[in-house]
Design a protein around this motif. Structure first.
Motif: not given
Length: 78
Positions: A13-18, A73
Motif C-alpha cells: 500500500p502507498d501509505s506504507l512507503y515512508p 514515497s
C-alpha cells in the motif's frame, strides 16, 4: 479486450512507503556501519573476504530498496 484488462496495483500500500523507506534505510546504514567497524578493527590477516562480500551485499540490498521506497514515497515513480 480492453474491458477485461485489470489495472496494475502495487503489492505494498502507498501509505506504507515512508515507513518502509525509513526502516530499510536504517537497517542498511546499520549493516554498513558494522562493515566499516569490522574492517577498521580487524587486522589484514584476520579478515574474511566472504564475510565482507556478504555484509556488503546485504547492506546494498537494504539501501537499494530503501532508496526505492524513498523515491516512491516522494512521488518519483520509477
Amino acid at each position: 479486450m480492453a474491458e477485461s484488462a485489470k489495472p496494475i496495483n502495487s503489492p505494498v500500500p502507498d501509505s506504507l512507503y515512508p515507513m518502509l523507506s525509513v526502516l530499510l534505510l536504517a537497517i542498511g546504514l546499520l549493516v554498513t556501519a558494522s562493515f566499516f567497524i569490522y574492517v577498521a578493527t580487524s587486522s589484514r590477516k584476520n579478515r574474511s573476504l566472504v564475510k565482507e562480500l556478504i555484509t556488503g551485499a546485504v547492506a546494498s540490498i537494504f539501501l537499494g530498496f530503501g532508496s526505492l521506497f524513498l523515491l516512491l514515497s516522494t512521488g518519483v515513480y520509477v
